[in-house]
Write a protein that holds these residues in place. Structure first.
Motif, PDB file in Angstrom:
ATOM      1  N   ILE A  31      12.960 -94.893  -7.519  1.00 32.27           N
ATOM      2  CA  ILE A  31      14.700 -94.886  -7.850  1.00 32.27           C
ATOM      3  C   ILE A  31      14.872 -94.817  -9.271  1.00 32.27           C
ATOM      4  N   LEU A  32      13.850 -95.407 -10.084  1.00 33.39           N
ATOM      5  CA  LEU A  32      14.104 -95.450 -11.579  1.00 33.39           C
ATOM      6  C   LEU A  32      13.885 -94.123 -12.013  1.00 33.39           C
ATOM      7  N   ASP A  33      12.850 -93.274 -11.481  1.00 37.76           N
ATOM      8  CA  ASP A  33      12.957 -92.014 -11.869  1.00 37.76           C
ATOM      9  C   ASP A  33      14.315 -91.364 -11.766  1.00 37.76           C
ATOM     10  N   ARG A  49      18.494-101.476 -16.704  1.00 38.15           N
ATOM     11  CA  ARG A  49      17.122-101.829 -17.624  1.00 38.15           C
ATOM     12  C   ARG A  49      15.887-101.183 -17.018  1.00 38.15           C
ATOM     13  N   LYS A  50      15.084-101.074 -17.897  1.00 39.02           N
ATOM     14  CA  LYS A  50      13.667-100.558 -17.343  1.00 39.02           C
ATOM     15  C   LYS A  50      12.660-100.897 -18.602  1.00 39.02           C
ATOM     16  N   ASN A  51      11.482-100.954 -18.394  1.00 35.50           N
ATOM     17  CA  ASN A  51      10.558-100.882 -19.552  1.00 35.50           C
ATOM     18  C   ASN A  51       9.302-100.468 -18.927  1.00 35.50           C
ATOM     19  N   CYS A  52       8.563-101.054 -18.122  1.00 31.84           N
ATOM     20  CA  CYS A  52       7.146-100.830 -18.085  1.00 31.84           C
ATOM     21  C   CYS A  52       6.954 -99.478 -16.906  1.00 31.84           C
ATOM     22  N   ARG A  53       7.634 -99.255 -16.025  1.00 36.43           N
ATOM     23  CA  ARG A  53       7.848 -98.330 -15.058  1.00 36.43           C
ATOM     24  C   ARG A  53       6.728 -98.513 -14.067  1.00 36.43           C
ATOM     25  N   ASN A  54       6.225 -99.829 -13.905  1.00 33.72           N
ATOM     26  CA  ASN A  54       4.812-100.027 -13.271  1.00 33.72           C
ATOM     27  C   ASN A  54       4.688-101.265 -12.459  1.00 33.72           C
ATOM     28  N   THR A  55       6.093-101.859 -12.124  1.00 36.99           N
ATOM     29  CA  THR A  55       6.169-103.113 -11.397  1.00 36.99           C
ATOM     30  C   THR A  55       5.493-104.257 -12.401  1.00 36.99           C
ATOM     31  N   ILE A  56       5.400-104.165 -13.460  1.00 37.54           N
ATOM     32  CA  ILE A  56       4.921-105.412 -14.346  1.00 37.54           C
ATOM     33  C   ILE A  56       5.890-106.124 -14.987  1.00 37.54           C
ATOM     34  N   CYS A  57       6.861-105.704 -15.487  1.00 33.21           N
ATOM     35  CA  CYS A  57       7.596-106.276 -16.594  1.00 33.21           C
ATOM     36  C   CYS A  57       8.854-107.170 -15.926  1.00 33.21           C
ATOM     37  N   GLY A  58       9.543-106.526 -14.472  1.00 36.93           N
ATOM     38  CA  GLY A  58      10.467-107.080 -13.790  1.00 36.93           C
ATOM     39  C   GLY A  58      11.923-106.784 -14.345  1.00 36.93           C
ATOM     40  N   SER A  59      11.972-105.757 -15.410  1.00 33.84           N
ATOM     41  CA  SER A  59      13.256-105.529 -15.844  1.00 33.84           C
ATOM     42  C   SER A  59      14.158-104.515 -14.892  1.00 33.84           C
ATOM     43  N   CYS A  60      13.591-103.748 -14.077  1.00 32.96           N
ATOM     44  CA  CYS A  60      14.430-102.846 -13.485  1.00 32.96           C
ATOM     45  C   CYS A  60      15.085-103.111 -12.168  1.00 32.96           C
ATOM     46  N   ALA A  61      15.096-104.620 -11.776  1.00 28.67           N
ATOM     47  CA  ALA A  61      15.579-105.134 -10.469  1.00 28.67           C
ATOM     48  C   ALA A  61      17.098-104.575 -10.432  1.00 28.67           C
ATOM     49  N   SER A  69      15.793-104.737  -5.383  1.00 30.49           N
ATOM     50  CA  SER A  69      14.597-104.087  -5.077  1.00 30.49           C
ATOM     51  C   SER A  69      14.178-103.758  -6.739  1.00 30.49           C
ATOM     52  N   LEU A  70      13.108-103.481  -6.889  1.00 32.19           N
ATOM     53  CA  LEU A  70      12.390-103.081  -8.019  1.00 32.19           C
ATOM     54  C   LEU A  70      12.699-101.512  -8.112  1.00 32.19           C
ATOM     55  N   ALA A  71      13.701-100.899  -9.146  1.00 30.93           N
ATOM     56  CA  ALA A  71      13.585 -99.685  -9.003  1.00 30.93           C
ATOM     57  C   ALA A  71      12.345 -98.918  -9.135  1.00 30.93           C
ATOM     58  N   CYS A  72      11.586 -99.418 -10.051  1.00 31.90           N
ATOM     59  CA  CYS A  72      10.264 -98.443 -10.419  1.00 31.90           C
ATOM     60  C   CYS A  72       9.231 -98.641  -9.232  1.00 31.90           C
ATOM     61  N   LYS A  73       9.532 -99.365  -8.149  1.00 30.37           N
ATOM     62  CA  LYS A  73       8.662 -99.703  -7.272  1.00 30.37           C
ATOM     63  C   LYS A  73       9.129 -98.995  -5.942  1.00 30.37           C
TER      64      LYS A  73
HETATM   65  S1  FES Z   1      10.258-101.088 -15.221  1.00 31.75           S
HETATM   66 FE1  FES Z   1       8.991-102.905 -15.375  1.00 31.75          FE
HETATM   67  S2  FES Z   1       9.125-103.498 -13.472  1.00 31.75           S
HETATM   68 FE2  FES Z   1      10.052-101.873 -13.246  1.00 31.75          FE
END
Ligand code: FES
Ligand code: SF4
Ligand code: SF4
Length: 328
Positions: A31-33, A49-61, A69-73
């Protein structure tokens, strides 16, 4: 495939509107893509919001089709029905719930962080050791699940208790609280249990709705962590054996023995504390005499039907609690 993204657009001083964006994407895309594609090719004003794109930073909920949901997950395939016409596949994206809005999908998380701060989210120690802290592998393993929290806010967004009680610190904070209670280095357990047991701000504010467990992208299971804190609080109270705690214990013990409560023993064990509380015993006399005179005092106790079954059930629950206690 072509997918319509129906996205909530709103600024502080405007009413919410939904704007549709149709894009060509593969169902394996996240969804983040897709949000990036919309922002980079269709509408640069969309805020998220977004940052890591890898379910690490928690920004993209965010909320996708109404669920935090996490957009990058999550990927597109999870939200579409391949059996229907592409143009009918609409993915709705809205901001997290329980947070004030800043713009579009960006929310104000100040209260979330303040609530986390309120549970003292760091190891407290009485004195600094000369060298580093050592923990066994087993001690460290106890922290794995709660340490997985990436502070994304998904649980807070769906929490029914937060929705009705702004004092409640929230599932994220209490999951962290359990992480600290489980940390062998922390020396503030008693003070923490006192703090986390505050009526509506702490663990008793949770309505056990299960929402936090169901949306957490890192399987932290905040509701289970809250349950573990409750058990610890009750255990501390039990060691003090107040009358309320004794009431609960005697009730369960008597039902385990007889399938229901033996009224002749109940008052003596709870109020009289098994003949240790003379004042309590004396207070029972007037009631006992009234019961005798009105024929309400049961002379003989008859166990209930199916007492073995009841007793086995209670024993099995007690064994499970004991096992959980030793694990935590
Ligand atoms: S962008 Fe970091 S958790 Fe989704
Ligand atoms: S507990 Fe789970 S849902 Fe809640 S903030 Fe942490 S990672 Fe996110
Ligand atoms: S189980 Fe408790 S903490 Fe979790 S979402 Fe429901 S009310 Fe909130």
């Amino acid at each position: 495939m072509q997918i319509v993204f129906r996205i909530s657009r709103q600024t502080l001083d405007c009413a919410q509107i939904f704007q549709d964006y149709t894009i060509e994407v593969d169902k394996s895309k996240t969804i983040l893509d897709c949000l990036n594609q919309i922002k980079w090719t269709l509408d640069g004003t969309l805020a998220f919001r977004k940052n890591c794109r890898n379910t690490i930073c928690g920004s993209c909920a965010i909320k996708v089709n109404g669920i935090a949901s996490l957009a990058c997950k999550e990927n597109v395939g999870h939200f579409i029905d391949e059996n229907i016409d592409n143009s009918s596949n609409i993915i709705e994206v809205t901001p997290l719930g329980n947070f004030p809005l800043i713009k579009d999908l960006v929310v104000d998380m100040r209260k979330f962080w303040e609530n986390l701060e309120a549970i003292s989210p760091y190891v407290k120690i009485k004195s600094t050791p000369e060298r580093e802290f050592l923990q066994t592998e087993q001690e460290r393993d106890k922290l794995n699940q709660t340490s997985n929290c990436i502070s994304c806010g998904a649980c807070y967004s769906e929490c029914n208790a937060i929705m009705v009680n702004s004092e409640f610190v929230g599932p994220h904070a209490l999951a962290k609280a359990q992480r600290l209670l489980g940390d062998s280095r922390d020396t503030a357990t008693a003070e923490r249990l006192q703090e986390y047991g505050q009526s509506i701000t702490g663990v008793w504010g949770c309505t056990r709705c299960y929402q936090c467990n169901s949306v957490c992208p890192m399987d932290v299971e905040p509701m289970e962590q809250i349950g573990l804190i409750k058990q610890k609080i009750l255990k501390t109270q039990q060691s003090k054996e107040t009358r309320a705690v004794r009431h609960r214990r005697v009730l369960v013990d008597l039902v385990e023995q007889g399938g229901w409560i033996d009224e002749r023993k109940f008052g003596l064990l709870v109020v009289g504390n098994n003949f240790r509380d003379i004042k309590g015993l004396a207070s029972l006399f007037p009631l006992g005499i009234r019961m005798l005179l009105t024929g309400k005092f049961p002379g003989i106790f008859h166990p209930s039907q199916g007492v073995q079954e009841v007793s086995a059930l209670i024993k099995s629950v007690k064994a499970t609690i004991k096992k959980d206690d030793s694990r935590n």
